[in-house]
Design a protein around this motif. Structure first.
Motif, short mmCIF file in Angstrom:
data_model
loop_
_atom_site.label_atom_id
_atom_site.label_comp_id
_atom_site.label_asym_id
_atom_site.label_seq_id
_atom_site.Cartn_x
_atom_site.Cartn_y
_atom_site.Cartn_z
N CYS A 91 0.83 -1.21 0.00
CA CYS A 91 0.00 0.00 0.00
C CYS A 91 0.85 1.25 0.00
CB CYS A 91 -0.92 0.00 1.22
SG CYS A 91 -2.05 1.41 1.28
N GLU A 92 0.48 2.20 -0.85
CA GLU A 92 1.21 3.46 -0.93
C GLU A 92 1.26 4.16 0.43
OE1 GLU A 92 3.18 5.50 -2.29
OE2 GLU A 92 3.50 4.26 -4.05
N LYS A 93 2.29 4.95 0.59
CA LYS A 93 2.36 5.80 1.78
C LYS A 93 1.35 6.95 1.59
CE LYS A 93 4.13 9.08 -0.66
NZ LYS A 93 3.30 10.28 -0.88
N ALA A 94 0.90 7.58 2.66
CA ALA A 94 1.02 7.09 4.02
C ALA A 94 0.15 5.86 4.18
CB ALA A 94 0.59 8.17 5.01
N VAL A 173 3.92 14.35 1.56
CA VAL A 173 5.35 14.61 1.36
C VAL A 173 6.13 14.66 2.66
CG1 VAL A 173 5.06 15.76 -0.86
CG2 VAL A 173 4.96 17.13 1.22
N GLY A 174 5.47 14.99 3.76
CA GLY A 174 6.16 15.10 5.04
C GLY A 174 6.72 13.79 5.55
N ILE A 175 6.13 12.70 5.12
CA ILE A 175 6.61 11.39 5.56
C ILE A 175 8.01 11.10 5.05
CG2 ILE A 175 5.60 10.12 3.60
CD1 ILE A 175 4.87 7.91 5.69
N SER A 223 8.28 20.15 5.47
CA SER A 223 7.57 19.74 4.25
C SER A 223 6.48 20.74 3.94
CB SER A 223 6.98 18.33 4.40
OG SER A 223 5.99 18.28 5.41
N GLY A 224 6.10 20.78 2.66
CA GLY A 224 5.07 21.75 2.28
C GLY A 224 4.56 21.52 0.88
N MET A 225 3.44 22.18 0.58
CA MET A 225 2.85 22.07 -0.75
C MET A 225 2.64 23.43 -1.41
SD MET A 225 -0.95 20.68 0.22
CE MET A 225 -2.09 21.58 1.28
N LEU A 226 3.35 24.46 -0.90
CA LEU A 226 3.21 25.80 -1.45
C LEU A 226 4.26 26.11 -2.51
CD1 LEU A 226 2.43 27.84 1.79
CD2 LEU A 226 0.83 26.76 0.19
N ILE A 301 6.05 0.86 10.63
CA ILE A 301 4.86 1.43 9.98
C ILE A 301 3.98 2.10 11.04
CG2 ILE A 301 2.69 0.89 8.80
CD1 ILE A 301 4.17 -1.32 7.30
N LEU A 302 3.72 1.37 12.11
CA LEU A 302 2.85 1.89 13.17
C LEU A 302 3.48 3.07 13.88
CD1 LEU A 302 0.28 1.68 14.84
CD2 LEU A 302 1.41 -0.05 16.26
N ARG A 303 4.78 2.99 14.15
CA ARG A 303 5.45 4.09 14.85
C ARG A 303 5.37 5.39 14.04
NH1 ARG A 303 10.05 7.07 15.55
NH2 ARG A 303 10.86 6.40 13.54
N MET A 304 5.58 5.29 12.75
CA MET A 304 5.52 6.49 11.91
C MET A 304 4.12 7.08 11.87
SD MET A 304 8.57 7.19 10.96
CE MET A 304 8.23 8.43 9.72
#
Length: 322
Positions: A91-94, A173-175, A223-226, A301-304
């Motif tokens: 499965c894709e992130k996140a 993107v922050g991941i 991280s950002g999307m601007l 996976i769970l920790r993140m």
């Protein structure tokens, strides 16, 4: 291995392109809730089967692994559907929208003995080992600080701006900066502080995160999307620093001394797209009878997801379905 794609969006095109060029894997089927869209995707990439429902793909006895590329908000339901049909999942992130959903999926995987992995490709790429090896060899001395950032001008992409789709910069993107830091420094985080600027819809548009580790090492993620950032991960040590270029698919690693002189460049092996590494890791684990990948085990996976829950709680961001 015959692989099915669930959700024929932009990221799924990259996976289909990759599978098309792999000798040990085949893009065997694709599913959309719109049969016409699935057929168009199948025609574009020479995929034998196209389905107009996710259930039909999950029920196909010939499909051996399903890659999920739907919006974050749909990952939980799609993975649950696949697991209930006995299908291994990449499965894709996140991985999910929150840690509660992740916990349920991982428990279902354990109960059924069926493989589940998160397709955060940086965890599987050869660059991870090359960076680890350089640091372990003492090339930059003792690490005391890590910084990482990733940003794009993606503020008009609906799935990123809509809270109902688990939008915001963090999960999309922050991941990657958070994962870069985790790959270098590990999991022993003592303290997390952060701040963000929200969009009018109430999701994070840009964020900055500071992590303090119990051994005294600091890390900063942005991280950002601007707009675009230089997309670098930098590991600072007592003898110099290491810079990984293009953090979400490292294509070059430069090592500098304390006078900022470039002393070594580590070239990254050629690849199809980089997605092939997570696919091969998944196939290897499935064939070995495992339910997780060693590169991104279920505990990580769970920790993140728990880290990102903590960040959203600090920002006062909850999705409508939570």
């Amino acid at each position: 291995m015959r692989i099915g794609i669930l959700g024929p969006g932009k990221i799924a095109e990259k996976m289909a392109y990759t599978l098309e060029r792999m000798e040990d894997a085949q893009c065997f089927a694709v599913a959309s809730r719109d049969l016409g869209r699935a057929k168009a995707f199948a025609s574009k990439f020479g995929i034998p089967k196209a389905y107009g429902s996710y259930e039909a793909l999950a029920a196909d006895p010939e499909v051996e692994l399903i890659y999920i590329a739907t919006p974050h908000s749909h990952h939980y339901a799609c993975m649950k559907l696949c697991l209930e049909h006995g299908k291994p999942v990449l499965c894709e992130k996140a991985f999910t929208a929150n840690a509660k959903q992740a916990r349920e999926i991982l428990e279902l995987s354990r109960q059924k003995g069926i493989f589940v992995a998160e397709a955060i490709w940086t965890r599987y790429l050869p660059s991870r080992r090359l960076i680890d090896d350089a640091i372990a060899a003492g090339k930059i001395g003792e690490v005391y600080l890590v910084t990482a950032n990733l940003g794009y001008d993606i503020q008009n992409v609906k799935r990123l701006t809509d809270p109902a789709l688990a939008g915001g910069a963090l999960l999309d993107v922050g991941i990657y900066p958070l994962s870069f830091i985790a790959m270098v420094l590990g999991t022993d985080v003592a303290e997390i502080t952060s701040s963000c600027v929200k969009t009018d819809a109430g999701v994070d548009a840009v964020n900055t995160i500071l992590l303090k580790y119990r051994n005294g090492v600091l890390a900063a993620a942005h991280s950002g999307m601007l707009g675009a950032t230089e997309q670098a991960g930098i590991v600072y040590g007592t003898k110099g620093y290491l810079m990984a270029k293009n953090i979400n698919n490292v294509d070059r690693v430069d090592i500098y001394d304390n006078e900022r002189h470039l002393v070594e460049t580590i070239e990254i092996p050629e690849q199809i797209t980089g997605f092939e590494d997570e696919v091969r890791a998944s196939m290897q684990a499935i064939r070995a009878g495992k339910i997780e990948c060693e590169q991104m085990p279920h505990a990580e996976i769970l920790r993140m997801m728990e880290v990102m829950d903590t960040l959203r709680a600090q920002w006062g961001i909850r999705y409508p379905f939570e």
